[in-house]
Enzyme design. Structure first.
Site, short mmCIF file in Angstrom:
data_model
loop_
_atom_site.label_atom_id
_atom_site.label_comp_id
_atom_site.label_asym_id
_atom_site.label_seq_id
_atom_site.Cartn_x
_atom_site.Cartn_y
_atom_site.Cartn_z
N LYS A 62 0.75 -1.20 -0.09
CA LYS A 62 0.12 -0.13 0.06
C LYS A 62 1.08 1.26 0.05
O LYS A 62 1.88 1.51 0.64
CB LYS A 62 -0.91 -0.06 1.22
CG LYS A 62 -1.91 1.10 1.49
CD LYS A 62 -2.75 0.91 2.66
CE LYS A 62 -3.88 1.97 2.75
NZ LYS A 62 -4.54 1.68 3.99
N SER A 77 -9.62 1.97 3.08
CA SER A 77 -8.80 2.53 2.06
C SER A 77 -8.00 1.76 1.31
O SER A 77 -7.24 2.37 0.55
CB SER A 77 -7.79 3.66 3.16
OG SER A 77 -7.24 3.15 3.90
N SER A 97 -9.96 -0.35 7.27
CA SER A 97 -9.44 -0.33 5.96
C SER A 97 -8.62 -1.39 5.27
O SER A 97 -8.16 -1.30 4.13
CB SER A 97 -8.19 0.91 6.14
OG SER A 97 -8.89 2.06 5.77
N1 LIG Z 1 -8.75 4.29 7.40
C1 LIG Z 1 -9.68 3.28 7.81
O1 LIG Z 1 -9.34 2.34 8.44
C2 LIG Z 1 -10.92 3.62 6.97
C3 LIG Z 1 -11.96 4.39 7.68
N2 LIG Z 1 -12.88 4.33 6.55
C4 LIG Z 1 -11.68 5.91 7.66
O2 LIG Z 1 -11.77 6.42 6.55
O3 LIG Z 1 -10.95 6.38 8.63
#
Ligand SMILES: NC(=O)C[C@H](N)C(=O)O
Length: 486
Positions: A75, A150, A174
């Protein structure tokens, strides 16, 4: 080759049926052919082939381990020495780190071949991979749908068979949510299990790195090398790393106590096809001898509001380092220092990142700190206590990973609250620092994958992987691949 697991590829390499150079070339070709998925921000063919040659040479000397010569992707939040690390932001569009993240270091030492850096939501803020400065990623199961986020690029790359595995990070879901939406397996380890050294920080009390692959067994293989103590991350726990594959193999579904949280199954906004899929998975676990029982996590409903105070607060602090002075994007011809800060940050960050910085700065400001940040920390404690109580009577907790299957591109892009609710089942786990994974558990309408989430108690990754592996022995959802698009 592209539909094989790491365990299978390692066996093929060991038998001399293929070389790492061949696997790497095949991965690079598939990445090129699947360019429309937009799963990668940077592809590194030269260094990948050089690493593959080195891996083949190591094997010839009899020095191969379970990951030697396996192509993977990172990533674009993991610092990679000499390779751009953008975090999918204009802010870091041209940032080339002078060092590797711990995870990258470890997986390199284990002999993996890095083919490049995967797309993601900007600074890991999002659940659909649409906030990336480099454009949205498409879901290989349905190119009109999001892959989740993400870690959407990593998920899409594994689902489409471009690489057998990729790394991800999980602050509020994410790793697990994109794994669910793309039909792969993804693990968020216990907070502190994997060093975050060299990972661009989002919310430091929640961030954790983990593996994404196509089976629980592969997750165990990857975690083995990713886990471990590192004094460069003060939140990393000094604790021996068990043999995850051995623990996985020793876990029997018979007698395993599985808790189904009432609040997860009855939550508002969960699609019937998802709850149907999860009930069928629970049934399958029960048929295999697990003791499935209903449990309660009374404060689970508080997780999303609590997260959206704590995560933005920590993000606003972490992201203050991007000021246009030291590194990162700098605006053209600033009039003075204030103009430099304002325009560099204004132009360098995207909408969602700016929204979080504003919310976080507000929550931390004098006068509001007690009302929001402090209160959120108190409720976080209640969420943690719910899990602690549940794990007195069960070994793992099972439920949906996400409330729906992959949604159409653009469907939630203008509605932050709807987007945030995609993580309704994953966020509580981060607040409690627990390990959890998502494995494929069937399909909904349009052939879009459903994810089963399994949550374990702290540092119980071995048993958690064992439960997922057991489930993958009695089902073949993880073996399904998206239709080929030529
Ligand atoms: N970063 C994550 O684990 C995803 C979460 N959807 C966020 O936007 O914070």
């Amino acid at each position: 080759m592209h539909d094989q697991t790491i365990a299978e590829l390692a066996a093929a390499l060991e038998r001399g049926e293929c070389s790492s150079v061949e696997l790497t070339r095949a991965a690079l070709e598939r990445i090129e052919r699947a360019a429309d998925l937009n799963a990668f921000i940077t592809v590194t063919p030269e260094s990948a082939l050089a690493e593959a040659e080195a891996a083949d040479a190591a094997r010839a000397r009899g020095e191969a381990g379970p990951l030697t010569g396996i192509p993977i992707a990172h990533k674009d939040i993991f610092c990679t020495e000499g390779v751009r690390t953008s975090c999918a932001s204009r802010m870091l569009e041209n940032f080339v780190p002078p060092y590797d993240a711990f995870v990258v270091e470890r997986l390199r030492a284990a002999g993996t071949v890095s083919v490049g850096k995967t797309n993601m939501d900007e600074f890991a803020m999002g659940s659909s991979n649409e906030t990336s400065y480099f454009g949205a990623v498409k879901n290989p199961w349905d190119r009109q749908a999001v892959p989740g986020g993400s870690s959407g690029g990593s998920a899409a790359a594994v689902a489409a068979g471009l690489v057998p595995a990729a790394t991800g990070t999980d602050t509020g879901g994410s790793i697990r949510q994109p794994a669910a939406l793309t039909g792969i397996s993804g693990l968020k380890p216990t907070y502190g299990r994997v060093s975050r050294y060299g990972i661009v920080a989002f919310a430091s009390s929640l961030d954790q790195a983990g593996p994404m692959a196509s089976s629980a067994e592969d997750l165990a293989i990857l975690l083995q090398d990713m886990a471990g103590f590192d004094r460069r991350d003060s939140t990393c726990v000094e604790r021996p790393v068990p043999d995850y594959r051995a623990q996985m193999a020793a876990t029997d579904l018979r007698g395993l106590r599985v808790g189904l949280p009432r609040e997860f199954l009855e939550a508002e906004g969960v699609d019937a096809e998802v709850s149907g899929g999860i009930s069928a998975a629970a049934q399958a676990l029960g048929d295999a001898g697990a003791e499935v029982r209903e449990i309660s996590l009374p404060n689970a409903g508080m997780a999303v509001p609590v997260y959206y105070v704590i995560a933005p607060a920590e993000a606003s602090s972490n992201l203050s380092r991007f000021d246009g002075v030291r590194y990162g994007y700098r605006c053209e011809a600033p009039a003075d220092l204030e103009d430099l800060y304002k325009r560099s940050r204004g132009e360098g960050f995207g909408e969602e990142v700016k929204r979080r910085i504003m919310v976080g700065t507000y929550a931390l400001s004098a006068g509001y700190y007690d009302a929001y940040y402090h209160k959120a920390q108190q409720v976080r404690r209640l969420v943690q206590q719910d899990f602690a109580r549940a794990f007195e009577s069960v070994d793992v907790i099972a439920g949906p990973t996400a409330p729906s299957t992959a949604f159409p591109l653009g469907a939630k892009a203008d509605d932050p609250v709807q987007m945030y609710l995609s993580d309704i089942f994953t966020i509580a786990v981060n607040l409690a620092g627990l390990p959890a994974l998502s494995v494929p558990a069937g399909f909904g309408g349009g052939g879009r994958p459903i994810g089963l989430q399994l949550i374990g108690s702290h540092f119980d990754e071995g048993r958690l992987l064992g439960a997922a592996h057991g489930y993958q022995q009695i089902t073949d959802w993880h073996r399904q691949r998206p239709p080929v698009e030529e």
